[in-house]
Design a protein around this motif. Structure first.
Motif, PDB file in Angstrom:
ATOM      1  N   THR A   1     -31.491  27.632   1.418  1.00 33.54           N
ATOM      2  CA  THR A   1     -31.491  28.277   2.719  1.00 33.54           C
ATOM      3  C   THR A   1     -30.186  29.038   2.933  1.00 33.54           C
ATOM      4  O   THR A   1     -29.108  28.525   2.638  1.00 33.54           O
ATOM      5  N   SER A   2     -30.302  30.259   3.431  1.00 28.50           N
ATOM      6  CA  SER A   2     -29.186  31.140   3.776  1.00 28.50           C
ATOM      7  C   SER A   2     -28.498  31.773   2.566  1.00 28.50           C
ATOM      8  O   SER A   2     -27.581  32.572   2.741  1.00 28.50           O
ATOM      9  N   ALA A   3     -28.942  31.444   1.349  1.00 32.04           N
ATOM     10  CA  ALA A   3     -28.333  32.059   0.161  1.00 32.04           C
ATOM     11  C   ALA A   3     -29.073  33.314  -0.273  1.00 32.04           C
ATOM     12  O   ALA A   3     -28.647  34.000  -1.207  1.00 32.04           O
ATOM     13  N   ASN A   4     -30.207  33.604   0.384  1.00 35.63           N
ATOM     14  CA  ASN A   4     -31.048  34.756   0.043  1.00 35.63           C
ATOM     15  C   ASN A   4     -31.547  34.693  -1.400  1.00 35.63           C
ATOM     16  O   ASN A   4     -31.717  35.713  -2.056  1.00 35.63           O
ATOM     17  N   VAL A   5     -31.761  33.479  -1.884  1.00 33.86           N
ATOM     18  CA  VAL A   5     -32.407  33.280  -3.185  1.00 33.86           C
ATOM     19  C   VAL A   5     -33.816  32.780  -2.895  1.00 33.86           C
ATOM     20  O   VAL A   5     -34.001  31.679  -2.380  1.00 33.86           O
ATOM     21  N   ARG A   6     -34.799  33.607  -3.216  1.00 34.49           N
ATOM     22  CA  ARG A   6     -36.192  33.249  -2.964  1.00 34.49           C
ATOM     23  C   ARG A   6     -36.784  32.541  -4.179  1.00 34.49           C
ATOM     24  O   ARG A   6     -36.495  32.893  -5.325  1.00 34.49           O
ATOM     25  N   VAL A   7     -37.615  31.530  -3.914  1.00 31.11           N
ATOM     26  CA  VAL A   7     -38.275  30.792  -4.994  1.00 31.11           C
ATOM     27  C   VAL A   7     -39.767  30.717  -4.694  1.00 31.11           C
ATOM     28  O   VAL A   7     -40.173  30.220  -3.641  1.00 31.11           O
ATOM     29  N   ASN A   8     -40.571  31.236  -5.600  1.00 26.67           N
ATOM     30  CA  ASN A   8     -42.021  31.208  -5.452  1.00 26.67           C
ATOM     31  C   ASN A   8     -42.675  30.818  -6.770  1.00 26.67           C
ATOM     32  O   ASN A   8     -42.040  30.851  -7.825  1.00 26.67           O
ATOM     33  N   ALA A   9     -43.938  30.452  -6.695  1.00 28.63           N
ATOM     34  CA  ALA A   9     -44.701  30.105  -7.890  1.00 28.63           C
ATOM     35  C   ALA A   9     -45.961  30.953  -7.956  1.00 28.63           C
ATOM     36  O   ALA A   9     -46.531  31.318  -6.924  1.00 28.63           O
ATOM     37  N   ILE A  10     -46.376  31.277  -9.177  1.00 28.26           N
ATOM     38  CA  ILE A  10     -47.698  31.858  -9.367  1.00 28.26           C
ATOM     39  C   ILE A  10     -48.582  30.807 -10.018  1.00 28.26           C
ATOM     40  O   ILE A  10     -48.121  29.993 -10.824  1.00 28.26           O
ATOM     41  N   CYS A  11     -49.846  30.832  -9.643  1.00 33.09           N
ATOM     42  CA  CYS A  11     -50.800  29.843 -10.135  1.00 33.09           C
ATOM     43  C   CYS A  11     -51.929  30.574 -10.866  1.00 33.09           C
ATOM     44  O   CYS A  11     -52.941  30.942 -10.250  1.00 33.09           O
ATOM     45  N   PRO A  12     -51.762  30.812 -12.158  1.00 32.31           N
ATOM     46  CA  PRO A  12     -52.818  31.523 -12.885  1.00 32.31           C
ATOM     47  C   PRO A  12     -54.097  30.705 -12.973  1.00 32.31           C
ATOM     48  O   PRO A  12     -54.068  29.478 -13.100  1.00 32.31           O
ATOM     49  N   GLY A  13     -55.218  31.414 -12.893  1.00 32.96           N
ATOM     50  CA  GLY A  13     -56.478  30.827 -13.300  1.00 32.96           C
ATOM     51  C   GLY A  13     -56.619  31.026 -14.796  1.00 32.96           C
ATOM     52  O   GLY A  13     -55.636  31.272 -15.504  1.00 32.96           O
ATOM     53  N   LEU A  14     -57.838  30.920 -15.301  1.00 32.71           N
ATOM     54  CA  LEU A  14     -58.066  31.095 -16.737  1.00 32.71           C
ATOM     55  C   LEU A  14     -57.632  32.498 -17.153  1.00 32.71           C
ATOM     56  O   LEU A  14     -58.166  33.498 -16.678  1.00 32.71           O
ATOM     57  N   THR A  15     -56.639  32.551 -18.029  1.00 37.04           N
ATOM     58  CA  THR A  15     -56.069  33.817 -18.484  1.00 37.04           C
ATOM     59  C   THR A  15     -56.002  33.793 -20.001  1.00 37.04           C
ATOM     60  O   THR A  15     -55.693  32.762 -20.599  1.00 37.04           O
ATOM     61  N   GLU A  16     -56.275  34.926 -20.602  1.00 35.33           N
ATOM     62  CA  GLU A  16     -56.315  34.987 -22.065  1.00 35.33           C
ATOM     63  C   GLU A  16     -54.904  35.050 -22.632  1.00 35.33           C
ATOM     64  O   GLU A  16     -54.262  36.101 -22.640  1.00 35.33           O
ATOM     65  N   THR A  17     -54.406  33.901 -23.082  1.00 36.96           N
ATOM     66  CA  THR A  17     -53.067  33.794 -23.657  1.00 36.96           C
ATOM     67  C   THR A  17     -53.140  32.961 -24.931  1.00 36.96           C
ATOM     68  O   THR A  17     -54.206  32.444 -25.299  1.00 36.96           O
ATOM     69  N   GLY A  18     -51.981  32.791 -25.566  1.00 38.55           N
ATOM     70  CA  GLY A  18     -51.943  31.950 -26.755  1.00 38.55           C
ATOM     71  C   GLY A  18     -52.357  30.522 -26.465  1.00 38.55           C
ATOM     72  O   GLY A  18     -53.034  29.876 -27.272  1.00 38.55           O
TER      73      GLY A  18
END
Length: 267
Positions: A175-192
Motif C-alpha cells: 500500500t502507498s508504494a504504487n506497486v500493483r500486484v495482479n494474477a492471471i488465471c489461464p484456462g486450457l491453453t496450448e503450451t508445453g
C-alpha cells in the motif's frame, strides 16, 4: 510509442508457451527484458526477441530457488539499471494424483515452484521496486484451477489458489508504494505443459472437443494470455490491483449447466 517503452521487465517460464509469447509481446512494446527458464530454450526466446529488434538477457534458473530469483532481479538492476515489471509465470503441473494419492514430497515440489516461487519474486522484485521509488507492476500466473475444482490435479489446484491469494495479500502489503500486484488465471491453453492433452486429442481424433466446456468452445493460445499480461503490466491498468483475471473463454463464468442455445426456448 509502445505500451512499455522505457520499462525493464523480468519474465520467468520464458522458454516456451505463455512466457515466450509474453517476452516477444513485451519486447515489441518497448520493454528491456531479463528472462528466465529452467531449460536452455530460454536462450532461443532471447534470440527471437533480439531478431525482432528487442533487448533481452537470458538466464537458466529454477524459479523456486531463492538465489535464482535474486539473480534475476540483480541482473535487471545491473544490466538495465532498475526494474519496473515482473511476470512470474513459471509453473509445473506437478503431482498428478488425486487427493488420496498425493505424497508430501510431490505436493511440496508443486508448491515450491508454483507458489513459493512467485512469493520469492514478490519478495525480491517488490522490494527492489519499493526501494527505487517509482512504483511497478507484478503479474503472477495462477489458473482457473485455483478458482474452482475440476481444472487440474489437487496439488496444482491448491498451489494456484495460493497464487491468487498471494496477489491480493501482496497488493495490500505494498500500500502507498504504487506497486500493483495482479494474477492471471489461464484456462486450457496450448503450451508445453498442456501438450500431452492436445497430443492425446489428436491421437484419438477428438481435437474438436478441446475447450468444449467454455462458451467459446476452444482452447486459448499463448498470445492471448500474453495480451492480458501486457495490459496488467502496463500503465493502462494503473487502477487494477489485487485482482485475479480469468482468461478462459468464459469457463468460470457459470456453474455447470445444460446450455440453452441461442434462439431456443424451453416449454
Amino acid at each position: 510509442m509502445g505500451a512499455l517503452d522505457g520499462k525493464i521487465a523480468i519474465i520467468t517460464g520464458a522458454g516456451s508457451g505463455i512466457g515466450r509469447a509474453s517476452a516477444l509481446r513485451f519486447a515489441a512494446e518497448g520493454a528491456k527484458l531479463v528472462i528466465g527458464d529452467k531449460t536452455a530454450a530460454v536462450h532461443d526466446t532471447a534470440q527471437a526477441v533480439k531478431d525482432a529488434g528487442g533487448e533481452a538477457v537470458a538466464l537458466e534458473i529454477d524459479a523456486g530457488v531463492e538465489a535464482d530469483v535474486a539473480k534475476l532481479v540483480a541482473a535487471a538492476k545491473e544490466t538495465y539499471g532498475g526494474l519496473d515489471i515482473v511476470f512470474a509465470n513459471a509453473g509445473i503441473i506437478g503431482d498428478m494424483g488425486g487427493i488420496f494419492d498425493i505424497t508430501p514430497e510431490g505436493f511440496a515440489e508443486t508448491l515450491r515452484v508454483n507458489l513459493i516461487g512467485p512469493a520469492l519474486m514478490v519478495k525480491h522484485a517488490g522490494k527492489a521496486m519499493v526501494d527505487q521509488g517509482r512504483g511497478g507492476a507484478i503479474v503472477l500466473t495462477a489458473s482457473v484451477a485455483g478458482i474452482n475444482s475440476g481444472a487440474g490435479p489437487a496439488a496444482y489446484s491448491a498451489s494456484k489458489a495460493g497464487v491468487i491469494n498471494l496477489a491480493k495479500t501482496a497488493a495490500q502489503q505494498m500500500t502507498s508504494a504504487n506497486v500493483r500486484v495482479n494474477a492471471i488465471c489461464p484456462g486450457l491453453t496450448e503450451t508445453g505443459m498442456t501438450r500431452p492433452t492436445f497430443d492425446y486429442a489428436k491421437e484419438k481424433g477428438v481435437t474438436h472437443k478441446i475447450g468444449q466446456l467454455n462458451p467459446l468452445k476452444r482452447a486459448g493460445q499463448p498470445e492471448e494470455l500474453a495480451n492480458v499480461a501486457l495490459f496488467l503490466a502496463s500503465d493502462q491498468a494503473s487502477y487494477v490491483n489485487g485482482q485475479a483475471i480469468a482468461v478462459d473463454g468464459g469457463l468460470t463464468s457459470s456453474h455447470p449447466v445444460t446450455r440453452q442455445l441461442l434462439g431456443q426456448t424451453s416449454h
